[in-house]
Write a protein that holds these residues in place. Structure first.
Motif, PDB file in Angstrom:
ATOM      1  N   ALA A   1       0.898  -1.011  -0.115  1.00  0.00           N
ATOM      2  CA  ALA A   1      -0.150   0.086  -0.146  1.00  0.00           C
ATOM      3  C   ALA A   1       0.879   1.453   0.022  1.00  0.00           C
ATOM      4  O   ALA A   1       0.546   2.400  -0.583  1.00  0.00           O
ATOM      5  CB  ALA A   1      -0.794  -0.028   1.392  1.00  0.00           C
ATOM      6  N   ALA A   2       1.951   1.041   0.437  1.00  0.00           N
ATOM      7  CA  ALA A   2       2.874   2.209   0.493  1.00  0.00           C
ATOM      8  C   ALA A   2       3.637   2.511  -0.442  1.00  0.00           C
ATOM      9  O   ALA A   2       4.301   3.619  -0.695  1.00  0.00           O
ATOM     10  CB  ALA A   2       3.896   2.154   1.872  1.00  0.00           C
ATOM     11  N   ILE A   3       3.827   1.745  -1.530  1.00  0.00           N
ATOM     12  CA  ILE A   3       4.655   1.721  -2.739  1.00  0.00           C
ATOM     13  C   ILE A   3       4.261   2.862  -3.639  1.00  0.00           C
ATOM     14  O   ILE A   3       5.093   3.490  -3.956  1.00  0.00           O
ATOM     15  CB  ILE A   3       4.912   0.496  -3.412  1.00  0.00           C
ATOM     16  CG1 ILE A   3       5.653  -0.695  -2.650  1.00  0.00           C
ATOM     17  CG2 ILE A   3       5.237   0.763  -4.880  1.00  0.00           C
ATOM     18  CD1 ILE A   3       5.499  -1.958  -3.089  1.00  0.00           C
ATOM     19  N   PRO A   4       3.036   3.128  -3.636  1.00  0.00           N
ATOM     20  CA  PRO A   4       2.615   3.932  -4.804  1.00  0.00           C
ATOM     21  C   PRO A   4       2.776   5.447  -4.272  1.00  0.00           C
ATOM     22  O   PRO A   4       2.910   6.322  -5.093  1.00  0.00           O
ATOM     23  CB  PRO A   4       1.077   3.886  -5.056  1.00  0.00           C
ATOM     24  CG  PRO A   4       0.760   2.406  -4.566  1.00  0.00           C
ATOM     25  CD  PRO A   4       1.775   2.282  -3.405  1.00  0.00           C
ATOM     26  N   MET A   5       3.029   5.615  -3.028  1.00  0.00           N
ATOM     27  CA  MET A   5       3.356   6.955  -2.515  1.00  0.00           C
ATOM     28  C   MET A   5       4.672   7.726  -2.720  1.00  0.00           C
ATOM     29  O   MET A   5       5.459   6.862  -2.483  1.00  0.00           O
ATOM     30  CB  MET A   5       3.118   7.033  -0.842  1.00  0.00           C
ATOM     31  CG  MET A   5       1.734   6.490  -0.496  1.00  0.00           C
ATOM     32  SD  MET A   5       1.725   6.584   1.161  1.00  0.00           S
ATOM     33  CE  MET A   5       0.390   5.446   1.521  1.00  0.00           C
ATOM     34  N   ARG A   6       4.666   8.503  -3.793  1.00  0.00           N
ATOM     35  CA  ARG A   6       6.020   8.670  -4.282  1.00  0.00           C
ATOM     36  C   ARG A   6       6.493  10.152  -3.405  1.00  0.00           C
ATOM     37  O   ARG A   6       7.583  10.741  -4.028  1.00  0.00           O
ATOM     38  CB  ARG A   6       5.707   9.126  -5.740  1.00  0.00           C
ATOM     39  CG  ARG A   6       5.203   7.920  -6.413  1.00  0.00           C
ATOM     40  CD  ARG A   6       5.142   8.180  -8.019  1.00  0.00           C
ATOM     41  NE  ARG A   6       4.582   6.925  -8.491  1.00  0.00           N
ATOM     42  CZ  ARG A   6       5.301   6.546  -9.499  1.00  0.00           C
ATOM     43  NH1 ARG A   6       6.447   6.960  -9.850  1.00  0.00           N
ATOM     44  NH2 ARG A   6       4.535   5.424  -9.998  1.00  0.00           N
ATOM     45  N   ALA A   7       5.872  10.591  -2.340  1.00  0.00           N
ATOM     46  CA  ALA A   7       6.594  11.798  -1.828  1.00  0.00           C
ATOM     47  C   ALA A   7       7.980  11.271  -1.007  1.00  0.00           C
ATOM     48  O   ALA A   7       8.164  10.158  -0.594  1.00  0.00           O
ATOM     49  CB  ALA A   7       5.735  12.154  -0.534  1.00  0.00           C
ATOM     50  N   PRO A   8       8.826  12.145  -1.078  1.00  0.00           N
ATOM     51  CA  PRO A   8      10.362  11.978  -0.606  1.00  0.00           C
ATOM     52  C   PRO A   8      10.178  11.479   0.802  1.00  0.00           C
ATOM     53  O   PRO A   8      11.072  10.672   1.365  1.00  0.00           O
ATOM     54  CB  PRO A   8      10.899  13.373  -0.856  1.00  0.00           C
ATOM     55  CG  PRO A   8      10.253  13.877  -1.997  1.00  0.00           C
ATOM     56  CD  PRO A   8       8.997  13.475  -1.847  1.00  0.00           C
ATOM     57  N   GLU A   9       9.323  12.040   1.541  1.00  0.00           N
ATOM     58  CA  GLU A   9       9.167  11.773   3.081  1.00  0.00           C
ATOM     59  C   GLU A   9       8.805  10.351   3.465  1.00  0.00           C
ATOM     60  O   GLU A   9       8.908   9.880   4.640  1.00  0.00           O
ATOM     61  CB  GLU A   9       8.280  12.929   3.645  1.00  0.00           C
ATOM     62  CG  GLU A   9       7.122  12.906   3.243  1.00  0.00           C
ATOM     63  CD  GLU A   9       6.742  14.032   2.281  1.00  0.00           C
ATOM     64  OE1 GLU A   9       5.466  13.965   1.790  1.00  0.00           O
ATOM     65  OE2 GLU A   9       7.877  14.443   1.603  1.00  0.00           O
ATOM     66  N   THR A  10       8.452   9.585   2.286  1.00  0.00           N
ATOM     67  CA  THR A  10       8.066   8.147   2.576  1.00  0.00           C
ATOM     68  C   THR A  10       9.171   7.185   2.495  1.00  0.00           C
ATOM     69  O   THR A  10       8.886   6.031   2.702  1.00  0.00           O
ATOM     70  CB  THR A  10       6.850   7.791   1.317  1.00  0.00           C
ATOM     71  OG1 THR A  10       7.366   7.887   0.172  1.00  0.00           O
ATOM     72  CG2 THR A  10       5.500   8.596   1.681  1.00  0.00           C
ATOM     73  N   ALA A  11      10.277   7.622   2.099  1.00  0.00           N
ATOM     74  CA  ALA A  11      11.251   6.902   1.983  1.00  0.00           C
ATOM     75  C   ALA A  11      11.846   6.290   3.388  1.00  0.00           C
ATOM     76  O   ALA A  11      12.105   4.897   3.438  1.00  0.00           O
ATOM     77  CB  ALA A  11      12.750   7.729   1.587  1.00  0.00           C
ATOM     78  N   ASP A  12      11.823   6.913   4.480  1.00  0.00           N
ATOM     79  CA  ASP A  12      11.896   6.485   5.990  1.00  0.00           C
ATOM     80  C   ASP A  12      10.949   5.236   6.157  1.00  0.00           C
ATOM     81  O   ASP A  12      11.266   4.224   6.541  1.00  0.00           O
ATOM     82  CB  ASP A  12      11.895   7.463   6.853  1.00  0.00           C
ATOM     83  CG  ASP A  12      13.203   8.389   6.834  1.00  0.00           C
ATOM     84  OD1 ASP A  12      13.941   8.071   6.189  1.00  0.00           O
ATOM     85  OD2 ASP A  12      12.923   9.435   7.445  1.00  0.00           O
ATOM     86  N   GLU A  13       9.597   5.568   5.869  1.00  0.00           N
ATOM     87  CA  GLU A  13       8.594   4.543   6.068  1.00  0.00           C
ATOM     88  C   GLU A  13       8.891   3.365   5.356  1.00  0.00           C
ATOM     89  O   GLU A  13       8.655   2.276   5.754  1.00  0.00           O
ATOM     90  CB  GLU A  13       7.061   5.239   5.463  1.00  0.00           C
ATOM     91  CG  GLU A  13       5.868   4.506   5.766  1.00  0.00           C
ATOM     92  CD  GLU A  13       4.781   4.987   5.485  1.00  0.00           C
ATOM     93  OE1 GLU A  13       3.815   4.338   5.356  1.00  0.00           O
ATOM     94  OE2 GLU A  13       4.752   6.139   4.938  1.00  0.00           O
ATOM     95  N   LEU A  14       9.290   3.431   3.852  1.00  0.00           N
ATOM     96  CA  LEU A  14       9.528   2.220   3.119  1.00  0.00           C
ATOM     97  C   LEU A  14      10.719   1.558   3.868  1.00  0.00           C
ATOM     98  O   LEU A  14      10.791   0.083   3.791  1.00  0.00           O
ATOM     99  CB  LEU A  14      10.057   2.552   1.727  1.00  0.00           C
ATOM    100  CG  LEU A  14       9.024   3.140   1.045  1.00  0.00           C
ATOM    101  CD1 LEU A  14       9.249   3.904  -0.287  1.00  0.00           C
ATOM    102  CD2 LEU A  14       7.832   2.137   0.652  1.00  0.00           C
ATOM    103  N   GLU A  15      11.863   2.178   4.320  1.00  0.00           N
ATOM    104  CA  GLU A  15      12.925   1.433   5.028  1.00  0.00           C
ATOM    105  C   GLU A  15      12.210   0.715   6.264  1.00  0.00           C
ATOM    106  O   GLU A  15      12.877  -0.455   6.444  1.00  0.00           O
ATOM    107  CB  GLU A  15      13.850   2.386   5.757  1.00  0.00           C
ATOM    108  CG  GLU A  15      14.597   3.112   4.398  1.00  0.00           C
ATOM    109  CD  GLU A  15      15.865   2.366   4.082  1.00  0.00           C
ATOM    110  OE1 GLU A  15      16.161   1.269   4.471  1.00  0.00           O
ATOM    111  OE2 GLU A  15      16.587   2.776   3.160  1.00  0.00           O
ATOM    112  N   ALA A  16      11.498   1.328   7.002  1.00  0.00           N
ATOM    113  CA  ALA A  16      10.875   0.880   8.255  1.00  0.00           C
ATOM    114  C   ALA A  16      10.076  -0.480   7.916  1.00  0.00           C
ATOM    115  O   ALA A  16      10.322  -1.395   8.283  1.00  0.00           O
ATOM    116  CB  ALA A  16       9.798   1.710   8.979  1.00  0.00           C
TER     117      ALA A  16
END
Length: 82
Positions: free
Chosen positions: A38-53
């Motif tokens: 669900a998080a993959i389509p979010m392209r905002a730079p601030e989601t990078a930390d979320e993807l790492e988590a």
């Protein structure tokens, strides 16, 4: 009109502790993967930390599942030896 009598499905035997652990770990991994998908389509730079988590959580959960599956395999081998 014909009537067919339905028989209820057989009840599954109660799960062993090893089976419960493996099932729970698999379920946790499934939930973690769905959240990551669900998080993959979010392209905002601030989601990078979320993807790492998500990556860290999935890695830990997958390790837990592999341990649980090995324990279940050993449990079943022990049962067949009896």
């Amino acid at each position: 009109m014909s009537r067919t009598r339905r028989t209820p499905p057989p009840e599954s035997p109660q799960r062993s502790n090893a089976e419960q652990e493996a099932h729970g770990a698999a379920e946790r991994l499934r939930i973690q993967m769905e959240a990551a998908l669900a998080a993959i389509p979010m392209r905002a730079p601030e989601t990078a930390d979320e993807l790492e988590a998500y990556a860290d959580r999935i890695e830990r959960t997958a390790r837990d599942l592999s341990v649980a599956l090995r324990e279940l395999a050993n449990h079943r081998r022990d049962q067949s030896d009896e």
